[in-house]
Design a protein around this motif. Structure first.
Motif, PDB file in Angstrom:
ATOM      1  N   GLU A  64     -59.769  98.718 -36.661  1.00 25.31           N
ATOM      2  CA  GLU A  64     -60.701  98.289 -35.613  1.00 25.31           C
ATOM      3  C   GLU A  64     -60.001  98.231 -34.254  1.00 25.31           C
ATOM      4  OE1 GLU A  64     -63.923  95.325 -37.679  1.00 25.31           O
ATOM      5  OE2 GLU A  64     -61.816  94.675 -37.690  1.00 25.31           O
ATOM      6  N   ALA A  65     -58.765  97.737 -34.238  1.00 27.21           N
ATOM      7  CA  ALA A  65     -58.012  97.676 -32.979  1.00 27.21           C
ATOM      8  C   ALA A  65     -57.743  99.082 -32.447  1.00 27.21           C
ATOM      9  CB  ALA A  65     -56.703  96.908 -33.178  1.00 27.21           C
ATOM     10  N   ARG A  66     -57.380 100.007 -33.343  1.00 22.11           N
ATOM     11  CA  ARG A  66     -57.148 101.398 -32.902  1.00 22.11           C
ATOM     12  C   ARG A  66     -58.437 102.015 -32.363  1.00 22.11           C
ATOM     13  NH1 ARG A  66     -54.144 101.988 -37.720  1.00 22.11           N
ATOM     14  NH2 ARG A  66     -55.908 103.105 -38.596  1.00 22.11           N
ATOM     15  N   ASP A  67     -59.560 101.725 -33.026  1.00 20.45           N
ATOM     16  CA  ASP A  67     -60.848 102.252 -32.579  1.00 20.45           C
ATOM     17  C   ASP A  67     -61.231 101.678 -31.215  1.00 20.45           C
ATOM     18  OD1 ASP A  67     -63.285 103.799 -33.006  1.00 20.45           O
ATOM     19  OD2 ASP A  67     -64.268 101.835 -33.226  1.00 20.45           O
ATOM     20  N   MET A  68     -61.027 100.380 -31.049  1.00 19.59           N
ATOM     21  CA  MET A  68     -61.301  99.744 -29.756  1.00 19.59           C
ATOM     22  C   MET A  68     -60.464 100.374 -28.659  1.00 19.59           C
ATOM     23  SD  MET A  68     -61.397  95.626 -30.026  1.00 19.59           S
ATOM     24  CE  MET A  68     -62.225  94.911 -28.662  1.00 19.59           C
ATOM     25  N   LEU A  69     -59.195 100.552 -28.955  1.00 20.83           N
ATOM     26  CA  LEU A  69     -58.282 101.143 -27.986  1.00 20.83           C
ATOM     27  C   LEU A  69     -58.734 102.560 -27.639  1.00 20.83           C
ATOM     28  CD1 LEU A  69     -54.536 100.765 -27.685  1.00 20.83           C
ATOM     29  CD2 LEU A  69     -55.487 103.048 -27.650  1.00 20.83           C
ATOM     30  N   ALA A  70     -59.082 103.332 -28.631  1.00 16.89           N
ATOM     31  CA  ALA A  70     -59.497 104.716 -28.391  1.00 16.89           C
ATOM     32  C   ALA A  70     -60.741 104.777 -27.501  1.00 16.89           C
ATOM     33  CB  ALA A  70     -59.751 105.421 -29.712  1.00 16.89           C
ATOM     34  N   ARG A  71     -61.685 103.871 -27.716  1.00  9.05           N
ATOM     35  CA  ARG A  71     -62.911 103.855 -26.912  1.00  9.05           C
ATOM     36  C   ARG A  71     -62.644 103.431 -25.467  1.00  9.05           C
ATOM     37  NH1 ARG A  71     -65.387 100.971 -31.315  1.00  9.05           N
ATOM     38  NH2 ARG A  71     -65.205  99.191 -29.944  1.00  9.05           N
ATOM     39  N   ALA A  72     -61.698 102.513 -25.281  1.00  8.44           N
ATOM     40  CA  ALA A  72     -61.463 101.957 -23.947  1.00  8.44           C
ATOM     41  C   ALA A  72     -60.377 102.683 -23.161  1.00  8.44           C
ATOM     42  CB  ALA A  72     -61.078 100.488 -24.078  1.00  8.44           C
ATOM     43  N   ASP A  73     -59.615 103.504 -23.820  1.00  6.16           N
ATOM     44  CA  ASP A  73     -58.462 104.171 -23.206  1.00  6.16           C
ATOM     45  C   ASP A  73     -58.934 105.299 -22.286  1.00  6.16           C
ATOM     46  OD1 ASP A  73     -55.968 105.130 -22.587  1.00  6.16           O
ATOM     47  OD2 ASP A  73     -55.578 105.974 -24.573  1.00  6.16           O
TER      48      ASP A  73
END
Length: 167
Positions: A64-73
């Protein structure tokens, strides 16, 4: 006969229209970001983001953290800067842009009013914002309280610059 317009004195200042709870929230997010930026490069990785979110009471899995990062990066470098993190946390929707503009306008004067350690308390902030005709002493004390993460009653000019840029 009309009387000439006067600049308001410190006693006549109108309170700022600032959501101090929102300012405090953003300040806490920035502090948490800085605490989890383990190498102090101004960026957090997915594992750092996960720890940061956990410190805020948001338990996310590594995926979930990786997904959040990918969306916000936004710049796709695999890490989040503080601005991207604040976007993830919807901080931009809190409507503090006017305070950011006010602080940005005040930063040059703040530097000359800061103490030898570069810190400003409510009195120094009130002097600067009072000169600008924009804030009461009570507003300034509340701004300092919202941004004073270590509880020493002062905020550095650098912290003001950062918050002004982020708001």
């Amino acid at each position: 006969m009309a009387t000439p317009a006067r600049r308001p004195s410190a006693q006549q200042q109108q309170p700022l229209t600032v959501d101090f709870e929102a300012l405090s929230y953003i300040s806490r997010l920035v502090e948490a970001f800085q605490a989890f930026d383990s190498d102090n490069d101004g960026l957090v990785t997915a594992p750092e983001l996960r720890g940061l979110l956990a410190s805020l009471g948001l338990d996310k899995s590594e995926a979930e953290a990786r997904d959040m990062l990918a969306r916000a990066d936004a710049d796709r470098d695999g890490r989040l800067c503080v601005e991207e993190f604040l976007d993830v946390m919807n901080a931009g929707e809190l409507g503090l842009g006017a305070l950011g503009a006010l602080l940005q306008a005040a930063v040059p004067a703040l530097e000359s009013f800061a103490g030898p350690d570069g810190a400003l308390g409510p009195d120094e902030l009130a002097r600067v914002l009072g000169l600008m005709g924009t804030a009461s002493a009570e507003d300034c004390a509340e701004i300092i309280a919202c941004m004073d993460g270590d509880g020493d009653g002062a905020v550095s000019v650098e912290e003001f610059k950062l918050m002004a840029d982020l708001l």
